[in-house]
Design a protein around this motif. Structure first.
Motif, PDB file in Angstrom:
ATOM      1  N   ASP A  64       0.822  -1.213   0.000  1.00 34.66           N
ATOM      2  CA  ASP A  64       0.000   0.000   0.000  1.00 34.66           C
ATOM      3  C   ASP A  64       0.857   1.264   0.000  1.00 34.66           C
ATOM      4  OD1 ASP A  64      -2.219  -1.591   0.031  1.00 34.66           O
ATOM      5  OD2 ASP A  64      -2.784  -1.171   2.107  1.00 34.66           O
ATOM      6  N   SER A  65       1.981   1.218   0.720  1.00 34.68           N
ATOM      7  CA  SER A  65       2.827   2.413   0.821  1.00 34.68           C
ATOM      8  C   SER A  65       3.354   2.837  -0.540  1.00 34.68           C
ATOM      9  CB  SER A  65       3.994   2.142   1.780  1.00 34.68           C
ATOM     10  OG  SER A  65       4.773   1.039   1.338  1.00 34.68           O
ATOM     11  N   VAL A  66       3.689   1.872  -1.396  1.00 35.81           N
ATOM     12  CA  VAL A  66       4.193   2.188  -2.741  1.00 35.81           C
ATOM     13  C   VAL A  66       3.053   2.702  -3.612  1.00 35.81           C
ATOM     14  CG1 VAL A  66       5.231   1.217  -4.833  1.00 35.81           C
ATOM     15  CG2 VAL A  66       6.105   0.560  -2.583  1.00 35.81           C
ATOM     16  N   VAL A  67       1.883   2.084  -3.506  1.00 38.26           N
ATOM     17  CA  VAL A  67       0.723   2.532  -4.274  1.00 38.26           C
ATOM     18  C   VAL A  67       0.400   3.991  -3.929  1.00 38.26           C
ATOM     19  CG1 VAL A  67      -1.726   2.163  -4.729  1.00 38.26           C
ATOM     20  CG2 VAL A  67      -0.207   0.195  -4.435  1.00 38.26           C
ATOM     21  N   SER A  68       0.403   4.320  -2.633  1.00 38.48           N
ATOM     22  CA  SER A  68       0.117   5.691  -2.196  1.00 38.48           C
ATOM     23  C   SER A  68       1.171   6.665  -2.700  1.00 38.48           C
ATOM     24  CB  SER A  68       0.038   5.748  -0.674  1.00 38.48           C
ATOM     25  OG  SER A  68      -1.049   4.993  -0.189  1.00 38.48           O
ATOM     26  N   LYS A  69       2.430   6.268  -2.617  1.00 37.92           N
ATOM     27  CA  LYS A  69       3.512   7.138  -3.081  1.00 37.92           C
ATOM     28  C   LYS A  69       3.401   7.408  -4.580  1.00 37.92           C
ATOM     29  CE  LYS A  69       8.523   7.767  -2.707  1.00 37.92           C
ATOM     30  NZ  LYS A  69       9.796   7.176  -2.196  1.00 37.92           N
ATOM     31  N   ALA A  70       2.867   6.424  -5.297  1.00 39.11           N
ATOM     32  CA  ALA A  70       2.683   6.590  -6.740  1.00 39.11           C
ATOM     33  C   ALA A  70       1.504   7.486  -7.076  1.00 39.11           C
ATOM     34  CB  ALA A  70       2.487   5.220  -7.394  1.00 39.11           C
ATOM     35  N   PRO A  74      -4.746   2.754  -2.557  1.00 37.85           N
ATOM     36  CA  PRO A  74      -4.539   1.320  -2.313  1.00 37.85           C
ATOM     37  C   PRO A  74      -5.846   0.539  -2.230  1.00 37.85           C
ATOM     38  CG  PRO A  74      -3.132   2.622  -0.878  1.00 37.85           C
ATOM     39  CD  PRO A  74      -4.070   3.586  -1.539  1.00 37.85           C
ATOM     40  N   ALA A  75      -6.901   1.175  -1.735  1.00 42.29           N
ATOM     41  CA  ALA A  75      -8.184   0.478  -1.592  1.00 42.29           C
ATOM     42  C   ALA A  75      -8.858   0.216  -2.935  1.00 42.29           C
ATOM     43  CB  ALA A  75      -9.115   1.292  -0.696  1.00 42.29           C
ATOM     44  N   SER A  76      -8.335   0.807  -3.998  1.00 40.60           N
ATOM     45  CA  SER A  76      -8.969   0.652  -5.312  1.00 40.60           C
ATOM     46  C   SER A  76      -8.450  -0.562  -6.076  1.00 40.60           C
ATOM     47  CB  SER A  76      -8.721   1.905  -6.163  1.00 40.60           C
ATOM     48  OG  SER A  76      -7.358   1.975  -6.585  1.00 40.60           O
ATOM     49  N   ARG A  77      -7.455  -1.255  -5.544  1.00 36.60           N
ATOM     50  CA  ARG A  77      -6.833  -2.330  -6.332  1.00 36.60           C
ATOM     51  C   ARG A  77      -7.855  -3.408  -6.704  1.00 36.60           C
ATOM     52  NH1 ARG A  77      -1.682  -4.213  -3.906  1.00 36.60           N
ATOM     53  NH2 ARG A  77      -1.638  -2.397  -2.557  1.00 36.60           N
ATOM     54  N   LEU A  97      -6.700   2.981  -9.119  1.00 35.18           N
ATOM     55  CA  LEU A  97      -7.325   4.252  -9.454  1.00 35.18           C
ATOM     56  C   LEU A  97      -6.769   5.366  -8.558  1.00 35.18           C
ATOM     57  CD1 LEU A  97     -11.054   3.072  -9.612  1.00 35.18           C
ATOM     58  CD2 LEU A  97      -9.434   3.256 -11.517  1.00 35.18           C
ATOM     59  N   ASP A  98      -6.682   6.572  -9.096  1.00 35.44           N
ATOM     60  CA  ASP A  98      -6.277   7.729  -8.270  1.00 35.44           C
ATOM     61  C   ASP A  98      -7.536   8.478  -7.871  1.00 35.44           C
ATOM     62  OD1 ASP A  98      -6.839   8.741 -10.783  1.00 35.44           O
ATOM     63  OD2 ASP A  98      -5.169  10.149 -10.814  1.00 35.44           O
ATOM     64  N   ASP A  99      -8.432   7.773  -7.171  1.00 39.23           N
ATOM     65  CA  ASP A  99      -9.743   8.319  -6.851  1.00 39.23           C
ATOM     66  C   ASP A  99      -9.885   8.735  -5.392  1.00 39.23           C
ATOM     67  OD1 ASP A  99      -9.683   5.848  -5.665  1.00 39.23           O
ATOM     68  OD2 ASP A  99     -11.581   5.138  -6.526  1.00 39.23           O
ATOM     69  N   ALA A 100      -8.755   8.926  -4.704  1.00 38.44           N
ATOM     70  CA  ALA A 100      -8.823   9.291  -3.281  1.00 38.44           C
ATOM     71  C   ALA A 100      -9.565  10.615  -3.072  1.00 38.44           C
ATOM     72  CB  ALA A 100      -7.417   9.375  -2.690  1.00 38.44           C
ATOM     73  N   ASP A 101      -9.509  11.522  -4.068  1.00 33.30           N
ATOM     74  CA  ASP A 101     -10.186  12.817  -3.961  1.00 33.30           C
ATOM     75  C   ASP A 101     -11.545  12.816  -4.661  1.00 33.30           C
ATOM     76  OD1 ASP A 101      -8.063  13.927  -2.559  1.00 33.30           O
ATOM     77  OD2 ASP A 101      -7.005  14.467  -4.397  1.00 33.30           O
ATOM     78  N   GLY A 102     -12.029  11.622  -4.989  1.00 34.82           N
ATOM     79  CA  GLY A 102     -13.312  11.523  -5.683  1.00 34.82           C
ATOM     80  C   GLY A 102     -13.126  11.105  -7.123  1.00 34.82           C
ATOM     81  N   ARG A 103     -14.073  10.326  -7.627  1.00 29.23           N
ATOM     82  CA  ARG A 103     -13.883   9.748  -8.954  1.00 29.23           C
ATOM     83  C   ARG A 103     -13.925  10.788 -10.069  1.00 29.23           C
ATOM     84  NH1 ARG A 103     -18.666   8.213 -11.743  1.00 29.23           N
ATOM     85  NH2 ARG A 103     -20.614   8.738 -10.665  1.00 29.23           N
ATOM     86  N   PHE A 104     -14.502  11.954  -9.823  1.00 31.48           N
ATOM     87  CA  PHE A 104     -14.546  12.967 -10.866  1.00 31.48           C
ATOM     88  C   PHE A 104     -13.244  13.772 -10.941  1.00 31.48           C
ATOM     89  CE2 PHE A 104     -19.096  12.382  -9.804  1.00 31.48           C
ATOM     90  CZ  PHE A 104     -19.519  11.925 -11.043  1.00 31.48           C
ATOM     91  N   LYS A 105     -12.320  13.512 -10.018  1.00 29.09           N
ATOM     92  CA  LYS A 105     -11.019  14.183 -10.051  1.00 29.09           C
ATOM     93  C   LYS A 105      -9.892  13.240 -10.475  1.00 29.09           C
ATOM     94  CE  LYS A 105     -12.197  17.661  -6.567  1.00 29.09           C
ATOM     95  NZ  LYS A 105     -11.800  18.299  -5.281  1.00 29.09           N
TER      96      LYS A 105
END
Length: 201
Positions: A64-70, A74-77, A97-105
């Motif tokens: 997860d730490s690498v996914v976050s750094k990228a 991590p929860a989207s895998r 997915l880079d959807d931590a700020d919402g899927r529309f971002k």
């Protein structure tokens, strides 16, 4: 550390992986990753008929730490698998997915997969799509590979890295809110992911 050569177009790539002399017989090397995600829904399916079997599994080997750094959640895998017959191959993959700020971002959709066919065959299959491809040899932390830019569609960027039995591929897809250049910082991302493959692979 990375090295990038000039664009080759679609000339044949010769991926030379230097061998070394084998030591006297000993216990077989361990290919277990230092950290493995154990969620049941992420575990790799059985590789029936796959020779050799895929070793590196992005869904359970990338912490997860690498996914976050990228820059991904991590929860989207999400696990995926593909199998082809010409040649016979197995692909184990994971979507992020880079959807931590919402899927529309979201800016990018990232797929990382691992195959049991060689780097040159992976390139041959990519070239068979017939798109306007720009292919650039790369070297990431001493691992040979290439970057592939799809100039026809302009929405996908790939990097391929050689492994002991095949290749690892990063496939990044730009979304409407993403930058115009889908390959922007793709080598930084590849350099971050490469150590999770493991030196034995």
């Amino acid at each position: 550390m990375r090295q990038v050569a000039g664009i080759l177009g679609v000339a044949t790539l010769v991926a030379a992986i230097a061998g070394c002399s084998s030591p006297p017989p000993a216990a077989p090397p361990s290919f277990a990753p230092p950290t493995t995600l154990t969620a049941q829904n992420l575990q790799p399916p059985a590789q029936i008929g796959a020779l050799p079997q895929v070793i590196y599994d992005p869904c359970t080997w990338i912490p997860d730490s690498v996914v976050s750094k990228a820059g991904y959640n991590p929860a989207s895998r999400q696990r995926y698998m593909d199998q082809t017959t010409d040649p016979v191959s197995i692909i184990l993959g994971c979507r992020f997915l880079d959807d931590a700020d919402g899927r529309f971002k979201q800016k990018f959709d990232l797929h990382i997969d691992s195959a049991n066919i060689g780097l040159a065959e992976g390139r041959r299959q990519a070239e068979a799509t017939g798109h306007q491809l720009q292919i650039t040899p790369i070297n990431i932390n001493g691992r040979a590979g290439f970057e592939l830019r799809d100039a026809y569609y302009g929405t996908s960027c790939f990097t391929f890295l050689a492994t002991r039995i095949g290749y690892v591929r990063l496939h990044r897809i730009t979304l409407p809110s993403g930058p115009i250049d889908v390959c922007e910082k793709i080598l930084d991302l590849t350099e971050l992911i490469e150590p999770t493959i493991g030196s034995d692979n």
